[in-house]
Motif scaffolding. Structure first.
Motif, PDB file in Angstrom:
ATOM      1  N   GLU A   1       0.825  -1.208   0.000  1.00 23.71           N
ATOM      2  CA  GLU A   1       0.000   0.000   0.000  1.00 23.71           C
ATOM      3  C   GLU A   1       0.860   1.259   0.000  1.00 23.71           C
ATOM      4  OE1 GLU A   1      -3.564   0.644   0.081  1.00 23.71           O
ATOM      5  OE2 GLU A   1      -3.323  -1.310  -0.898  1.00 23.71           O
ATOM      6  N   TYR A   2       1.974   1.211   0.699  1.00 19.54           N
ATOM      7  CA  TYR A   2       2.899   2.350   0.732  1.00 19.54           C
ATOM      8  C   TYR A   2       3.406   2.662  -0.677  1.00 19.54           C
ATOM      9  CZ  TYR A   2       7.470   4.597   1.338  1.00 19.54           C
ATOM     10  OH  TYR A   2       8.570   5.415   1.224  1.00 19.54           O
ATOM     11  N   ARG A   3       3.809   1.651  -1.395  1.00 15.87           N
ATOM     12  CA  ARG A   3       4.318   1.867  -2.756  1.00 15.87           C
ATOM     13  C   ARG A   3       3.205   2.371  -3.673  1.00 15.87           C
ATOM     14  NH1 ARG A   3       6.619  -3.468  -1.354  1.00 15.87           N
ATOM     15  NH2 ARG A   3       8.741  -3.091  -0.594  1.00 15.87           N
ATOM     16  N   ARG A   4       2.019   1.822  -3.508  1.00 12.98           N
ATOM     17  CA  ARG A   4       0.884   2.283  -4.311  1.00 12.98           C
ATOM     18  C   ARG A   4       0.586   3.754  -4.015  1.00 12.98           C
ATOM     19  NH1 ARG A   4      -4.873   2.614  -4.229  1.00 12.98           N
ATOM     20  NH2 ARG A   4      -4.929   2.226  -1.987  1.00 12.98           N
ATOM     21  N   ALA A   5       0.655   4.132  -2.736  1.00 17.78           N
ATOM     22  CA  ALA A   5       0.377   5.513  -2.363  1.00 17.78           C
ATOM     23  C   ALA A   5       1.432   6.459  -2.915  1.00 17.78           C
ATOM     24  CB  ALA A   5       0.295   5.636  -0.843  1.00 17.78           C
ATOM     25  N   ILE A   6       2.702   6.048  -2.876  1.00 13.11           N
ATOM     26  CA  ILE A   6       3.765   6.892  -3.436  1.00 13.11           C
ATOM     27  C   ILE A   6       3.538   7.106  -4.926  1.00 13.11           C
ATOM     28  CG2 ILE A   6       6.186   6.882  -4.110  1.00 13.11           C
ATOM     29  CD1 ILE A   6       6.964   5.949  -1.451  1.00 13.11           C
ATOM     30  N   ALA A   7       3.205   6.027  -5.635  1.00 16.32           N
ATOM     31  CA  ALA A   7       2.969   6.153  -7.075  1.00 16.32           C
ATOM     32  C   ALA A   7       1.807   7.096  -7.356  1.00 16.32           C
ATOM     33  CB  ALA A   7       2.698   4.775  -7.672  1.00 16.32           C
TER      34      ALA A   7
ATOM     35  N   GLU B   1     -10.438   7.433   1.203  1.00 14.39           N
ATOM     36  CA  GLU B   1     -10.316   6.999  -0.194  1.00 14.39           C
ATOM     37  C   GLU B   1     -11.676   6.988  -0.888  1.00 14.39           C
ATOM     38  OE1 GLU B   1      -8.078   3.551  -2.859  1.00 14.39           O
ATOM     39  OE2 GLU B   1      -8.013   3.462  -0.668  1.00 14.39           O
ATOM     40  N   LEU B   2     -12.717   6.611  -0.144  1.00 17.79           N
ATOM     41  CA  LEU B   2     -14.066   6.628  -0.699  1.00 17.79           C
ATOM     42  C   LEU B   2     -14.425   8.023  -1.202  1.00 17.79           C
ATOM     43  CD1 LEU B   2     -16.938   5.345  -1.079  1.00 17.79           C
ATOM     44  CD2 LEU B   2     -17.415   6.064   1.277  1.00 17.79           C
ATOM     45  N   MET B   3     -14.146   9.049  -0.408  1.00 16.22           N
ATOM     46  CA  MET B   3     -14.476  10.411  -0.790  1.00 16.22           C
ATOM     47  C   MET B   3     -13.618  10.894  -1.957  1.00 16.22           C
ATOM     48  SD  MET B   3     -17.027  11.640   1.038  1.00 16.22           S
ATOM     49  CE  MET B   3     -17.695  10.082   0.440  1.00 16.22           C
ATOM     50  N   LEU B   4     -12.366  10.476  -1.985  1.00 15.14           N
ATOM     51  CA  LEU B   4     -11.511  10.815  -3.122  1.00 15.14           C
ATOM     52  C   LEU B   4     -12.064  10.192  -4.401  1.00 15.14           C
ATOM     53  CD1 LEU B   4      -8.805  12.030  -4.188  1.00 15.14           C
ATOM     54  CD2 LEU B   4      -7.762   9.807  -3.664  1.00 15.14           C
TER      55      LEU B   4
ATOM     56  N   MET C   1      -2.585   8.274   2.826  1.00 11.71           N
ATOM     57  CA  MET C   1      -2.496   6.821   2.641  1.00 11.71           C
ATOM     58  C   MET C   1      -1.068   6.339   2.875  1.00 11.71           C
ATOM     59  SD  MET C   1      -4.805   6.280  -0.775  1.00 11.71           S
ATOM     60  CE  MET C   1      -6.349   7.180  -1.019  1.00 11.71           C
ATOM     61  N   ARG C   2      -0.127   7.126   2.420  1.00 14.02           N
ATOM     62  CA  ARG C   2       1.283   6.800   2.614  1.00 14.02           C
ATOM     63  C   ARG C   2       1.623   6.736   4.107  1.00 14.02           C
ATOM     64  NH1 ARG C   2       5.698  10.642  -0.432  1.00 14.02           N
ATOM     65  NH2 ARG C   2       7.648   9.775   0.384  1.00 14.02           N
TER      66      ARG C   2
ATOM     67  N   LEU D   1      -4.754   1.232   8.513  1.00 11.92           N
ATOM     68  CA  LEU D   1      -4.671   0.506   7.244  1.00 11.92           C
ATOM     69  C   LEU D   1      -5.204  -0.911   7.375  1.00 11.92           C
ATOM     70  CD1 LEU D   1      -3.866   0.323   4.298  1.00 11.92           C
ATOM     71  CD2 LEU D   1      -1.584  -0.380   5.030  1.00 11.92           C
ATOM     72  N   VAL D   2      -4.897  -1.594   8.469  1.00 18.06           N
ATOM     73  CA  VAL D   2      -5.382  -2.961   8.630  1.00 18.06           C
ATOM     74  C   VAL D   2      -6.909  -2.976   8.588  1.00 18.06           C
ATOM     75  CG1 VAL D   2      -5.540  -4.905  10.227  1.00 18.06           C
ATOM     76  CG2 VAL D   2      -3.347  -3.765   9.868  1.00 18.06           C
TER      77      VAL D   2
END
Length: 551
Positions: A250-256, A406-409, A428-429, A484-485
């Motif tokens: 999730e961290y990598r996804r958030a950075i991207a 994330e839902l609101m985004l 998220m990061r 996050l969990v």
């Protein structure tokens, strides 16, 4: 009409009444509860021993219940009570913050003062409690020092000493500012109690500075105990390593996503800071209406007129000097769930801490998390099953709020605010990195200083906010991971519910149920909603919590 097992409901009521009188004070906002009149935390060894003795009859009655013969909703309630009972043992005999953690002990000594300041106007009972709490400070300081002399942790003592800089004058300012909000007799009593309280806290701060180097090292919970916490308290079926792997993904996804968003909006001007607190409060009120309208327009979550509001307010002068003692909001409690929730915000400035800075530019960034807490708690406190009105563990509560970001985004709330989109990805990061920090602190991979540096470097985050977060998490394994969990468990539940329901699936109905049951671990919601016992079976395989307790 909801059918509820009477004996189980009675046991739950008696336990929660006991817990309100005996549980420690927390600086977190989610588990705040209404306390009995005159309550102050008790953390001397005799009181701890008394808690251990008084807990056992509750455990015996809980274990004597034939839960398997009950309907699933009652079985869920039985497991909630078991989780709450296990948490008491976890706090007293594994974490042992009541004798190890100077930050935690500061919270016990002065935190009740902060809590009582959160919800004006101040009635007669609250004024009496303010006098009691302030008068109890000198003796509480002596007990804190005695506990730390025996078992204190050096790193946490240093953090507490820094937090207590100039605490004597700060408390004096708080008391003086409160005088105009209480009756004359209370103002006099507080003014008389304040010098001794300030002197004791100053003595505590100086003792921490002088003694930190000779106190003990950080205490590692260890993997075995952490897994016990996951299974028996948080009711989470995943392994620690699985949680870290998921968090890093999730961290990598958030950075991207953050990098792509920043690049896409590289020519857009950053939203300006609100010109003052009043402007920020006005903007937040308008934004809250916008968020509520989006929920309804898109069929995401019902927003009845009876559902209370979440609003910003300026720091009262009596609260600002002691704001370090907790999350500066009042989400109310079960008895006052119809009252608006209030979040106190500082004046906009260029050097605001991480979350305050985000709110000062776009208050929707606070609404999508703390505002979600406000609504979820108000709904959960109205649940027909009393057991589910009470806080059990943060994974569900924080998971729902993080999921809501994330839902609101995704629902388009920030289509008009490019930099706010980027900020949500940065949130998220941060939440993903919290899992890595939490698990690594619990298992000894990170020291406190390494965890602080990890946050500062990789979020990035200012050092004071990172220190505040990490010092709290080092003493409360399992809290930092909850965001996050919990979010990932909610998204797994959502995906499986969509597949199970097909064309009949309703996001509104799913979210209404999720928010209403927002205090219930998602593993149990999954069992009740989908009939899926997979997570419950893993938890059961860990054995009876009392027999496997690691303490």
């Amino acid at each position: 009409m909801v059918s509820i097992d009477a004996d189980l409901a009675r046991l739950g009521t008696e336990f929660w009444q006991w817990r309100a009188a005996n549980s420690f004070r927390t600086s977190d906002d989610i588990p705040r509860i209404e306390r009995p009149p005159g309550w102050v935390p008790r953390f001397d060894p005799a009181s701890i021993d008394a808690q251990r003795r008084e807990l056992e009859p509750f455990v015996e009655r809980w274990r004597a219940t034939d839960a398997a013969a009950l309907p699933i909703p009652d079985q869920v309630d039985h497991r909630l009570l078991g989780s709450a009972l296990a948490r008491v043992r976890w706090e007293l005999d594994v974490l042992r913050n009541w004798e190890r953690d100077a930050v935690f002990l500061t919270s016990q000594v002065l935190g009740p003062w902060f809590d009582l300041l959160l919800a004006p106007p101040f009635g007669a009972e609250r004024q009496s409690d303010l006098v009691s709490v302030l008068g109890a400070v000198p003796q509480a300081v002596e007990q804190a020092i005695a506990n730390l002399e025996r078992a204190g942790v050096a790193a946490l003592a240093r953090v507490a000493a820094a937090e207590l800089a100039d605490i004597g004058p700060r408390l004096a300012d708080s008391v003086a500012a409160l005088a105009g909000h209480v009756d004359a007799a209370t103002a006099t009593a507080l003014a008389e109690a304040q010098p001794a309280a300030s002197a004791a806290l100053t003595r505590y701060a100086r003792w921490l500075e002088a003694s930190a180097d000779r106190l003990g090292p950080e205490v590692v919970v260890g993997r075995e105990a952490f897994v016990w916490y996951l299974r028996q308290v948080a009711l989470v079926a995943a392994e620690p390593e699985e949680l870290v792997r998921g968090a890093l993904q999730e961290y990598r996804r958030a950075i991207a996503a953050e990098t792509i968003s920043r690049n896409a909006h590289r020519d857009a001007a950053e939203a300006p800071l609100a010109i003052d607190v009043a402007a920020e409060i006005r903007a937040q009120a308008e934004a809250e209406e916008e968020v509520r309208s989006l929920y309804e327009r898109e069929g995401l979550l019902s927003q009845p007129d009876s559902l209370r509001r979440y609003r910003f307010a300026a720091y009262p002068a009596y609260l600002a000097p002691v704001a370090f003692l907790g999350v500066t909001d009042d989400l109310t409690n079960e008895q006052s769930r119809e009252l608006d929730a209030v979040s106190y915000v500082p004046a906009p400035a260029a050097d605001l801490p991480y979350f305050d800075a985000a709110n000062a530019r776009d208050p929707r960034l606070g609404i999508i998390h703390e505002g979600a807490h406000s609504q979820q708690l108000a709904l959960s406190w109205g649940h027909p099953r009393a057991m589910r009105r009470h806080y059990v563990d943060s994974v569900a509560n924080e998971g729902i709020a993080h999921y809501n970001e994330e839902l609101m985004l995704d629902a388009g709330l920030f289509d008009d605010a490019p930099h706010s989109q980027t900020t949500v990805h940065n949130f998220m990061r941060l939440r993903a990195l919290r899992v890595v920090v939490d698990v690594n602190l619990a298992t000894g991979v990170f020291s406190l200083d390494e965890a602080i540096g990890f946050f500062v470097r990789l979020v990035p985050m200012d050092a004071p906010t990172a220190t505040e977060e990490t010092s709290y998490y080092v003493a409360t394994p399992g809290l930092a991971m909850s965001y996050l969990v919990g979010k990932l468990e909610v998204k797994r539940l959502l995906a499986d519910a969509v597949v199970a329901s097909g064309d009949d699936f309703s996001l509104r109905e799913f979210h209404n149920s999720l928010w209403l049951n927002g205090n219930v671990p998602v593993s149990l919601q999954r069992w009740e909603l989908l009939g899926d016992r997979g997570d419950v079976d893993v938890i059961d395989a860990a054995g009876d919590w009392a027999e496997t307790f690691p303490g």
